[in-house]
Enzyme design. Structure first.
Site, PDB file in Angstrom:
ATOM      1  N   ARG A  51       1.014  -1.167  -0.076  1.00 38.69           N
ATOM      2  CA  ARG A  51       0.112  -0.106   0.140  1.00 38.69           C
ATOM      3  C   ARG A  51       0.824   1.121  -0.163  1.00 38.69           C
ATOM      4  O   ARG A  51       0.370   2.154  -0.602  1.00 38.69           O
ATOM      5  CB  ARG A  51      -0.988  -0.109   1.369  1.00 38.69           C
ATOM      6  N   TYR A 103     -15.923  17.777 -15.595  1.00 38.99           N
ATOM      7  CA  TYR A 103     -16.664  16.279 -15.397  1.00 38.99           C
ATOM      8  C   TYR A 103     -17.570  16.289 -14.587  1.00 38.99           C
ATOM      9  O   TYR A 103     -17.421  16.689 -13.357  1.00 38.99           O
ATOM     10  CB  TYR A 103     -15.446  15.325 -15.552  1.00 38.99           C
ATOM     11  N   ASP A 175      -6.618  19.975 -14.086  1.00 40.65           N
ATOM     12  CA  ASP A 175      -7.167  18.753 -14.779  1.00 40.65           C
ATOM     13  C   ASP A 175      -6.539  18.631 -16.317  1.00 40.65           C
ATOM     14  O   ASP A 175      -7.177  19.393 -17.138  1.00 40.65           O
ATOM     15  CB  ASP A 175      -8.754  18.306 -14.662  1.00 40.65           C
ATOM     16  N   LYS A 200      -7.802   7.661 -19.708  1.00 40.41           N
ATOM     17  CA  LYS A 200      -8.043   8.340 -20.902  1.00 40.41           C
ATOM     18  C   LYS A 200      -6.589   8.218 -21.817  1.00 40.41           C
ATOM     19  O   LYS A 200      -6.080   7.145 -22.070  1.00 40.41           O
ATOM     20  CB  LYS A 200      -8.520   9.812 -20.617  1.00 40.41           C
TER      21      LYS A 200
HETATM   22  O1  P1T Z   1     -13.229   8.063 -14.630  1.00 43.52           O
HETATM   23  P1  P1T Z   1     -12.141   8.471 -13.680  1.00 43.52           P
HETATM   24  O2  P1T Z   1     -10.707   7.617 -14.043  1.00 43.52           O
HETATM   25  O3  P1T Z   1     -12.393   8.177 -12.135  1.00 43.52           O
HETATM   26  O4  P1T Z   1     -11.768   9.923 -13.796  1.00 43.52           O
HETATM   27  C1  P1T Z   1     -12.705  10.815 -13.847  1.00 43.52           C
HETATM   28  C2  P1T Z   1     -12.301  12.091 -14.617  1.00 43.52           C
HETATM   29  C3  P1T Z   1     -11.688  13.173 -14.284  1.00 43.52           C
HETATM   30  N1  P1T Z   1     -11.346  14.362 -14.931  1.00 43.52           N
HETATM   31  C4  P1T Z   1     -11.908  14.204 -16.359  1.00 43.52           C
HETATM   32  C5  P1T Z   1     -11.764  15.488 -17.174  1.00 43.52           C
HETATM   33  C6  P1T Z   1     -12.497  13.216 -16.819  1.00 43.52           C
HETATM   34  O5  P1T Z   1     -12.877  13.202 -17.919  1.00 43.52           O
HETATM   35  C7  P1T Z   1     -12.883  12.098 -16.046  1.00 43.52           C
HETATM   36  C8  P1T Z   1     -13.639  10.914 -16.483  1.00 43.52           C
HETATM   37  N2  P1T Z   1     -14.419  11.056 -17.569  1.00 43.52           N
HETATM   38  C9  P1T Z   1     -15.136  10.320 -18.233  1.00 43.52           C
HETATM   39  C10 P1T Z   1     -15.573   9.141 -17.755  1.00 43.52           C
HETATM   40  C11 P1T Z   1     -15.912  10.555 -19.526  1.00 43.52           C
HETATM   41  O6  P1T Z   1     -16.332   9.929 -20.199  1.00 43.52           O
HETATM   42  O7  P1T Z   1     -15.808  11.923 -19.513  1.00 43.52           O
END
Ligand code: P1T
Length: 384
Positions: A51, A103, A175, A200
């Protein structure tokens, strides 16, 4: 190697990824272990419990730190876990200013989870830097900006907002998910923390979740390392490996994403069934000039307005190559309906304020042959 800083593509392949010491394995192995043998009480080889540290994860953190130009990086089980970890810097009574279009999950965790612990949030259109200055209060500790925004593709001037934040003793987090460090370097523009959903473009293959916080100060590193240890929302060795593997090709993938993104945006902008295209690379985008200056590419995220839910759904149902799906940044073209997917959580009123209509579709243009992507979109739009 020499004194000169190596190029981005070279660092993406090499930084943090020296051949493994015991066998010489060129690829960083997946260290599937939860614990490490200690030689005697209080004496170990730098690892105690998984961890806290894991060699695969350490390699990934070093790689991401190098690519963003930070001082340390800390990976978490998802983008949301990374954002939540970042907010553990706050204490009850602290205030956060956030881009109004982020998001949907970001706003959801702020308003529906963290607000219960006495944090307060103000959402402003950060593409107008003065809005940030006006929203900062004595108890403001953090300004969190998404640029380009999901899904309206609005751009914030990172340097201008960083200057405002620093004049008032507030930290700025950015972000950087939509562009990746290949096209945007927020730390060089003054950001104090960079975060990503590594799910992504950094991963790039739609096969693993993840999130990262990249720091610029030792006290942030200490804090986030402590949060990893205390709350345990860390990235697993296997997903760390997938992400390291993805990052190696980030430079070549992003070049192709950008070329395809531009071509698809041009095509859609000239299509009679499309009412509007939101893409910072188009000359009519309100922050086109800023995007040209602040980014080294426009990337492959864009949104298009089709006019109604019926038209959007007819388009979605006709797609053959592009997948109707949440998420973005994979090698395959992904098409999403923000109103019912990514931004369902902010409600109809929240969406109306931001211009997220029922007819809006978002495209993450993949790196397939661009003629095939355009032909698919063209045939899907032909039903309109
Ligand atoms: O899905 P996750 O890895 O927990 O990330 C969240 C997140 C944070 N910031 C941005 C700009 C994001 O686009 C996302 C997640 N977005 C999607 C799942 C989407 O389809 O836009």
């Amino acid at each position: 190697m020499g004194e000169k800083k190596l190029g981005f593509a070279t660092r993406a392949i090499h930084d943090g990824q020296e051949p493994e010491q015991v066998t010489g394995a060129v690829n960083v192995p997946i260290f599937l272990t939860s614990t490490y043998q200690q030689e005697e009480i209080g004496k170990h080889k730098g690892h105690e419990y998984a961890r806290l540290t894991n060699p695969t994860r350490d390699a990934l953190e070093e790689s991401l730190c190098s690519l963003e130009g930070g001082t340390s990086a800390h990976v978490f089980a998802s983008g949301m876990a990374a954002i939540t970890a970042m907010l553990t810097m706050m204490k009850t009574g602290d205030h956060v200013v956030c881009s109004d279009n982020v998001y949907g999950g970001t706003q959801r965790v702020f308003d529906k989870v963290l607000a219960n612990y006495g944090l307060t949030f103000t959402y402003v259109d950060t593409s107008v830097a003065e809005n940030v200055a006006a929203a900062i209060r004595p108890e403001t500790k953090l300004v969190h900006v998404e640029t380009p925004t999901n899904p309206m593709m609005s751009i914030t001037d990172i340097r201008a907002v960083a200057d405002i934040c620093h004049a008032k003793g507030v930290e700025l987090s950015v972000d950087n998910t939509f562009l990746s460090p290949y096209f945007q370097q927020p730390i060089a523009l003054g950001a104090d923390i960079v975060m990503h959903s590594t799910t992504k473009f950094l991963n790039g293959h739609s096969d693993g979740l993840g999130g990262v916080l990249v720091c610029t100060k030792p006290e942030q590193a200490e804090r986030f390392r402590f949060v990893q240890k205390c709350t345990g929302g860390i990235l697993s060795p296997f997903e760390s490996y997938l992400l390291l593997r993805g990052v190696k090709t980030l430079a070549v993938r992003m070049k192709q994403h950008d070329a395809n993104g531009r071509a698809v945006a041009e095509f859609l902008a000239g299509h009679k069934a499309v009412k509007k295209v939101f893409y910072p690379g188009l000359a009519d985008h309100p922050q086109h000039e800023l995007a040209t200056r602040q980014q080294s590419g426009f990337g492959s995220m864009l949104s298009l307005e089709l006019g109604s839910l019926e038209r959007a759904n007819a388009f979605a149902k006709r797609l053959r190559l592009g997948y109707l799906a949440e998420s973005l940044g994979g090698v395959e073209t992904l098409i999403c309906h923000p109103a019912t997917m990514t931004h369902a959580a902010i409600g109809a009123e929240g969406r109306a304020r931001l211009g997220i209509t029922d007819g809006l579709m978002r495209i993450s243009v993949g790196i397939e042959d661009v003629e095939d992507i355009i032909a698919d979109l063209d045939q899907a739009l032909a039903g309109r």
